[in-house]
Design an enzyme around this catalytic site. Structure first.
Site, PDB file in Angstrom:
ATOM      1  N   HIS B  86       0.849  -1.194   0.000  1.00 37.28           N
ATOM      2  CA  HIS B  86       0.000   0.000   0.000  1.00 37.28           C
ATOM      3  C   HIS B  86       0.885   1.245   0.000  1.00 37.28           C
ATOM      4  O   HIS B  86       0.698   2.161  -0.793  1.00 37.28           O
ATOM      5  CB  HIS B  86      -0.923  -0.009   1.224  1.00 37.28           C
ATOM      6  N   ASP B 115       7.371  21.864 -26.179  1.00 33.38           N
ATOM      7  CA  ASP B 115       7.291  20.531 -25.577  1.00 33.38           C
ATOM      8  C   ASP B 115       8.412  20.445 -24.547  1.00 33.38           C
ATOM      9  O   ASP B 115       9.062  21.434 -24.254  1.00 33.38           O
ATOM     10  CB  ASP B 115       7.437  19.422 -26.648  1.00 33.38           C
ATOM     11  N   TRP B 151       7.115  -0.254   3.907  1.00 29.75           N
ATOM     12  CA  TRP B 151       7.681   0.370   2.704  1.00 29.75           C
ATOM     13  C   TRP B 151       9.091   0.841   2.966  1.00 29.75           C
ATOM     14  O   TRP B 151       9.858   1.052   2.050  1.00 29.75           O
ATOM     15  CB  TRP B 151       6.793   1.528   2.219  1.00 29.75           C
ATOM     16  N   SER B 178      13.111   6.161 -13.759  1.00 30.68           N
ATOM     17  CA  SER B 178      12.068   6.967 -14.402  1.00 30.68           C
ATOM     18  C   SER B 178      12.044   8.375 -13.823  1.00 30.68           C
ATOM     19  O   SER B 178      11.996   9.367 -14.543  1.00 30.68           O
ATOM     20  CB  SER B 178      10.714   6.284 -14.211  1.00 30.68           C
ATOM     21  N   SER B 179      12.099   8.468 -12.486  1.00 30.47           N
ATOM     22  CA  SER B 179      12.069   9.783 -11.837  1.00 30.47           C
ATOM     23  C   SER B 179      13.277  10.613 -12.213  1.00 30.47           C
ATOM     24  O   SER B 179      13.165  11.821 -12.423  1.00 30.47           O
ATOM     25  CB  SER B 179      12.044   9.632 -10.316  1.00 30.47           C
ATOM     26  N   HIS B 262      13.491  11.539   3.777  1.00 30.42           N
ATOM     27  CA  HIS B 262      12.874  12.778   4.193  1.00 30.42           C
ATOM     28  C   HIS B 262      12.701  13.754   3.027  1.00 30.42           C
ATOM     29  O   HIS B 262      11.594  14.261   2.834  1.00 30.42           O
ATOM     30  CB  HIS B 262      13.538  13.448   5.401  1.00 30.42           C
ATOM     31  N   GLU B 264      12.219  12.954   0.181  1.00 28.60           N
ATOM     32  CA  GLU B 264      11.150  12.346  -0.620  1.00 28.60           C
ATOM     33  C   GLU B 264       9.781  12.893  -0.232  1.00 28.60           C
ATOM     34  O   GLU B 264       8.935  13.137  -1.092  1.00 28.60           O
ATOM     35  CB  GLU B 264      11.176  10.820  -0.438  1.00 28.60           C
ATOM     36  N   TYR B 266       9.136  15.795   0.838  1.00 26.11           N
ATOM     37  CA  TYR B 266       9.010  17.130   0.264  1.00 26.11           C
ATOM     38  C   TYR B 266       8.863  17.067  -1.243  1.00 26.11           C
ATOM     39  O   TYR B 266       8.141  17.863  -1.837  1.00 26.11           O
ATOM     40  CB  TYR B 266      10.180  18.019   0.706  1.00 26.11           C
ATOM     41  N   SER B 277      -0.627  27.349  -5.247  1.00 26.57           N
ATOM     42  CA  SER B 277      -0.209  28.724  -5.518  1.00 26.57           C
ATOM     43  C   SER B 277      -0.750  29.246  -6.844  1.00 26.57           C
ATOM     44  O   SER B 277      -0.716  30.450  -7.086  1.00 26.57           O
ATOM     45  CB  SER B 277       1.320  28.833  -5.518  1.00 26.57           C
ATOM     46  N   HIS B 311      15.083  12.348  12.319  1.00 25.15           N
ATOM     47  CA  HIS B 311      13.914  12.438  13.182  1.00 25.15           C
ATOM     48  C   HIS B 311      12.994  11.233  12.959  1.00 25.15           C
ATOM     49  O   HIS B 311      12.041  11.031  13.691  1.00 25.15           O
ATOM     50  CB  HIS B 311      13.150  13.760  13.016  1.00 25.15           C
ATOM     51  N   HIS B 312      13.297  10.413  11.938  1.00 24.24           N
ATOM     52  CA  HIS B 312      12.573   9.168  11.762  1.00 24.24           C
ATOM     53  C   HIS B 312      13.203   8.068  12.612  1.00 24.24           C
ATOM     54  O   HIS B 312      12.727   6.940  12.611  1.00 24.24           O
ATOM     55  CB  HIS B 312      12.608   8.732  10.291  1.00 24.24           C
ATOM     56  N   THR B 337       7.525  26.891   6.125  1.00 24.79           N
ATOM     57  CA  THR B 337       6.211  26.322   5.802  1.00 24.79           C
ATOM     58  C   THR B 337       5.112  27.242   6.301  1.00 24.79           C
ATOM     59  O   THR B 337       4.111  27.475   5.614  1.00 24.79           O
ATOM     60  CB  THR B 337       6.063  24.926   6.426  1.00 24.79           C
ATOM     61  N   LYS B 340       4.578  30.110   4.021  1.00 20.09           N
ATOM     62  CA  LYS B 340       3.745  29.788   2.852  1.00 20.09           C
ATOM     63  C   LYS B 340       2.262  29.815   3.210  1.00 20.09           C
ATOM     64  O   LYS B 340       1.441  30.360   2.480  1.00 20.09           O
ATOM     65  CB  LYS B 340       4.127  28.434   2.267  1.00 20.09           C
ATOM     66  N   ARG B 459       1.869   0.807  15.037  1.00 19.61           N
ATOM     67  CA  ARG B 459       1.496   0.637  13.642  1.00 19.61           C
ATOM     68  C   ARG B 459       1.861  -0.759  13.175  1.00 19.61           C
ATOM     69  O   ARG B 459       2.597  -1.477  13.836  1.00 19.61           O
ATOM     70  CB  ARG B 459       2.269   1.548  12.663  1.00 19.61           C
TER      71      ARG B 459
END
Lengths: 70, 535, 385
Positions: B86, B115, B151, B178-179, B262, B264, B266, B277, B311-312, B337, B340, B459
């Site tokens: 998931h 293009d 994951w 790909s990314s 991390h 990722e 963002y 925006s 922090h993870h 943040t 914004k 979890r």
């Protein structure tokens, strides 16, 4: 790298500029990948990893920072 | 002026006289060989929608099992596979491709380019994804089942796993490639192909956020690739990167993984910031407040995102100095943040607002993403994190920022740009139903998870103690409601694609002012072959 | 820049007033705190947990105040600044002063949060001068507790019956949070835990103590707590460790100093009695009876009570070639595990326990080898593996 090139009229120059940008960026990606793995084999792995991490940070700061000034 | 598309999704516009490009393939071959950024954008978006439902079914199975204490539906090992896949499918199959889909459609249009810089590489970037997705789904059917280590794939658990883990690792490599190719394309396009007069500081915010996201991807996807490669060699080629007995360290994986992980998150949110925006100024009929500081805020968020990864890992056993550094650095991200959020509010302030569906989702984003931001701040505080790490509080936090954040922004963007892409206005009533149903059921599902987390529910468990029963039941009901609500979007989307609705003008939104709104709706297959001049 | 009564300055003023008003409200109504019960952590029983609890309440209320202020303004704007009520858009789009203000103020608020958090971190990490040290080892899927100073240790397994998990029986009050042998500590003592793991990463956690520490194989990490109330406190493994991750709870009993001393003496005595001579020769019936208990505590999760395993996942033992074939193959398998599968090594069990469980499998269900595997065979096999 500015965008004062009008595509279509200056196609070749644009293509070369694009290729240069792409190769530079791709090279950096490859370097990071190789660096992560190589840092485990060369010398003290903690030092090696820190070097790669610092390189990533510097790349980011420079890449984004350059564009902020335009 | 424009023919309403019938059998093909978008952009099939025969009567515009661009016959010099003439003989496009039609049918399946069109979609397989296309190098057109609009077609590729469509492919990414439809792929993402499909994966969203696949990942969603996994989530509903999880919530069905968690409806009551006890094991009713699935075996614990399969449950772990469900939570793992998931996560992987939603992150790599739904959110990231959707963001790239928006980039493909909108970046060339917004900067006045014909293009993307590398049209053929663009095609390949997309077509790598379906095989990778297929590999992930296939992994359920191999001996040993799909990867079941979360994951985050922590070793040594992931080294123990069967073939499903190898399939996952290969899929991650492919999606990463790909990314990276997509990011190279986006960086090159934005830097080199803007229309004359469009300096970087005049560029729409969506393009800015994608430029910075692309840099983040270049920086971190190789690091992820490195870490899963090391996992692969530990599994099969006798290395001990993560095995203490061989001189390695399981925690090394966590450091390398989260150094990717991390930034990722963002990567997953910045494009959404860009979409918001664009939308809020349009519907407030006022320019975005503080454009320059919005750009600086995104840049500082991106750079700061690299120094907070541990922090993870607050419970891994770091010395106090490490805990303090990462706590302070993480808290610091709240500042840009917050800037914004305040700037978006200031854009709304004293505007002349209307609340069509895109604006509804944008406001929903603002409200719920900020709540996710608060719980993020709570988790940043190490002493509190010790209690909440690996509990449902974390699950609540990231679903608020990724679903009510990223996903809602994508819905906002979809409703906003569908008239431009398809030439047909979406059905406003359906959009409103979709919004309110999503809003209500999302909160019913995920708000109680905060309570579960503070009460101590961990979890990634298929069964739980009695005191967690009530809120789990509520969350499960909400989840099914949320899942069903998404079908409303599918109906609205299909109607739009089929042309079943009012004809869309070039500029359906009064306050819109970026380049794509100067083009007809639907946009022609080829646009800006002569670049516009920007004042 | 447009100097405007209704411009960004007014917005900033409104935000400030809103915040002040709400802060006042929060201060004047402490009774409201009770309403937020569901957002409170479990009742703390150690000084560190108390600090964590208090920090959480403090941060929660700061967030509530900011939230109400910010979204109060947003909803005000949604109502007043609408086209449908005829409001016209005012075209300002920047104001450096206001931007600086709403950058600096959040930064200051963060400083206010960081200060108490810093103090707690420093306290949390100070494991010096403990009264007792206990080694905690995480296994798939149970905990091992070793009282290093007193020379004994034991496993702590989930004791909730499978029948309850599979919904065949009514669930008990401590469903999934009960074990056969809890950790026991005396009240008021500083207990230092040295934590590691035997296979994959686990995490030992007791919310009431404010303790959560990852158990990492091959490494030792430490943490500490000082329980200040008698009672039984429960937590769960907090790092995904495989199939039974949700089924390896942590239970700690905090006893009075006298009761603890009694328990300690009792444990040491049990150890002496149970130190079975590996040279002892057992009957098959005795071994199988003992083995059945070992099987129920360790093997049933995968291989099932029927010995039939789970098709496609865990092999059946009933009728298995390994279980009915030469004994040394089965002994070796139990001692080394099988890499690439979920079958771990069981070498941490005693020689007698391994002999017993092997004997049980070889003589149950459809298996009738008639063999009794003696502890001495396990001792010999260990030398080879």
């Amino acid at each position: 790298m500015t965008a004062q090139i009008t595509p279509g009229t200056d196609g070749a120059r644009l293509r070369h500029a694009n290729l240069r940008t792409a190769l530079a960026v791709a090279l950096i990606a490859v370097l990071f990948f190789v660096g992560v793995i190589a840092s485990q084999f060369v010398g003290n792995s903690a030092v090696g990893m820190s070097v790669v991490a610092a390189a990533v940070l510097v790349f980011l700061a420079v890449a984004i920072g350059r564009n902020l000034r335009k | 002026m424009s023919a309403i598309p019938h059998d093909h999704a978008v952009g099939q516009n025969e009567d515009h006289g661009h016959d010099d490009h003439g003989h496009h393939p039609t049918g399946i071959m069109r979609w397989i060989t296309t190098t057109n950024h609009k077609d590729i954008g469509t492919l990414y978006l439809l792929f993402s929608l499909t994966m969203f439902f696949v990942g969603g079914c996994m989530a509903l199975t999880i919530r069905a099992e968690l409806f009551q204490p006890g094991l009713q539906i699935v075996h614990p090992e399969f449950f772990n596979s469900l939570t793992t896949l998931h996560g992987l499918i939603m992150i790599f199959g739904a959110i990231m491709p959707a963001a790239v889909g928006f980039a493909n459609w909108q970046v060339p249009l917004m900067i006045g380019a014909p293009d993307m810089a590398f049209a053929r590489m663009n095609n390949w970037s997309f077509w790598l994804l379906p095989p990778a997705a297929f590999m992930l789904i296939l992994s359920f059917f191999v001996p040993g089942g799909a990867a079941a280590g979360g994951w985050t794939l922590y070793p040594p658990l992931s080294v123990q796993a069967g073939m499903g883990m190898d399939l996952t690792i290969f899929a991650v490599h492919i999606m990463g490639a790909s990314s990276i190719m997509g990011s190279i394309n986006i960086i090159t396009t934005i830097l080199n192909m803007r229309a004359p007069g469009m300096t970087l500081m005049k560029m729409p915010m969506f393009c800015w956020t994608w430029l910075i996201t692309a840099y983040l991807l270049i920086a971190v996807m190789p690091v992820l690739a490195g870490s899963v490669t090391m996992l692969l060699t530990d599994r099969h080629f006798g290395t001990s990167f993560f095995n203490a007995a061989g001189g390695g360290d399981p925690v090394l994986f966590q450091h390398v993984f989260w150094f990717f992980g991390h930034p990722e998150v963002y990567i997953m949110i910045l494009p959404s910031f860009g979409i918001i925006s664009q939308i809020i100024p349009t519907f407030a009929r006022k320019p975005l407040f503080g454009y320059a500081s919005m750009v600086y805020a995104v840049a500082s968020i991106a750079i700061l995102s690299f120094i907070v990864w541990a922090h993870h890992m607050f419970t891994v056993g770091m010395p106090a100095a490490g805990l303090l550094f990462f706590m302070y650095a993480t808290m610091l991200i709240a500042v840009p943040t917050g800037v914004k959020v305040f700037n978006w509010l200031a854009t709304m302030w004293q505007g002349s607002m209307t609340f069509e569906t895109p604006m509804l989702f944008a406001i929903g984003f603002l409200f719920l993403f900020t709540m996710g931001g608060f719980t993020g701040l709570v988790l940043a505080l190490t002493p509190i994190d010790i209690q909440l790490q690996d509990t449902y509080y974390v699950v609540a936090h990231f679903h608020y920022v990724l679903v009510a954040g990223s996903l809602f922004a994508f819905f906002a963007g979809a409703y906003y740009w569908l008239p431009k892409w398809t030439g047909t206005m979406y059905n406003e009533k359906l959009g409103q139903w979709h919004f309110w149903a999503s809003m209500i059921f999302f909160n019913i599902t995920f708000f109680p998870m905060h309570f579960l987390g503070v009460a101590g529910m961990p979890r990634r468990i298929p069964d739980y103690a009695q005191q967690f029963a009530d809120w789990n039941m509520v969350a499960s009901v909400g989840a099914f409601g949320f899942g069903l609500s998404q079908l409303i979007f599918v109906i609205a989307l299909v109607k739009c694609i089929r042309g079943d609705g009012a004809k869309a003008p070039a500029k359906p939104w009064e306050g819109a002012d970026t380049l794509e709104w100067t083009l007809p709706s639907p946009v022609p297959y080829h646009t800006f072959e002569t670049p516009p001049v920007v004042q | 820049m447009v100097r405007n009564q209704r411009g960004p300055r007014a917005l900033a003023r409104m935000l400030a007033t809103g915040t002040a008003g709400l802060a006042a409200l929060a201060a004047l109504a402490p009774g409201l705190a009770n309403a937020a019960l569901d957002m409170d952590l479990q009742p703390p029983v150690t000084p560190i947990a108390q600090q964590m609890y208090d920090l959480n309440v403090y941060i929660f209320w700061i967030c509530v105040v900011i939230f109400c202020a910010v979204f109060g303004v947003m909803f005000y704007s949604i109502f007043k600044h609408r086209k449908s009520v005829g409001h016209k858009a005012v075209q300002f789009h920047e104001n450096t002063t206001v931007e600086i203000v709403w950058t600096v103020i959040p930064f200051l608020i963060l400083l206010g949060m960081a200060w108490p958090a810093t103090k707690t971190i420093l306290a949390m990490k100070d494991t010096s001068a403990p009264d007792i040290t206990i080694k905690v080892t995480g296994y798939q899927w149970k905990w091992g507790y070793d009282y290093l100073q007193d020379g004994f240790g034991f496993y702590s397994n989930l004791s909730t019956p499978l029948a309850q998990i599979e919904n065949r029986e009514q669930k008990g009050p401590n469903y999934l949070l009960e074990v056969d042998h809890p950790m026991v500590v005396p009240i008021g003592a500083k207990v230092r835990l040295v934590i590691t793991a035997g296979d994959v990463i686990h995490s030992w956690s007791v919310p009431a103590f404010g303790v959560k520490q990852d158990a990492i194989p091959g490494y030792v990490r430490d943490t500490w707590f000082k329980a200040e109330k008698l009672g039984t406190y429960r937590g769960q493994c907090s790092e995904l460790c495989g199939k039974e991750h949700g089924f390896m709870p942590v239970v700690v009993e905090v006893k009075s100093k006298e009761d603890y001393a009694k328990w300690l003496a009792d444990q040491k005595q049990k150890v002496a009695v149970a130190a079975e001579d590996p040279a002892k020769v057992w009957t098959e019936a005795d071994l199988a009876a003992k083995g059945e208990k070992i099987y129920a505590a360790n093997c049933v999760a995968c291989h099932q009570a029927t010995g039939k395993g789970v098709v496609g996942a865990f092999p059946a033992l009933d009728g298995s070639k390994i279980v009915t074939g030469p004994a040394d193959v089965q002994i070796a398998l139990l001692l080394t595990g099988k890499t690439g599968t979920a079958m771990p090594s069981w070498k941490q069990l005693s020689d007698t326990d391994i002999a017993a469980v092997i004997t049980y499998t070889r003589n149950s269900w459809g298996n009738h080898t008639g063999e009794a595997i003696q502890p001495a065979q396990i001792v010999a096999a260990r030398k080879e593996h």
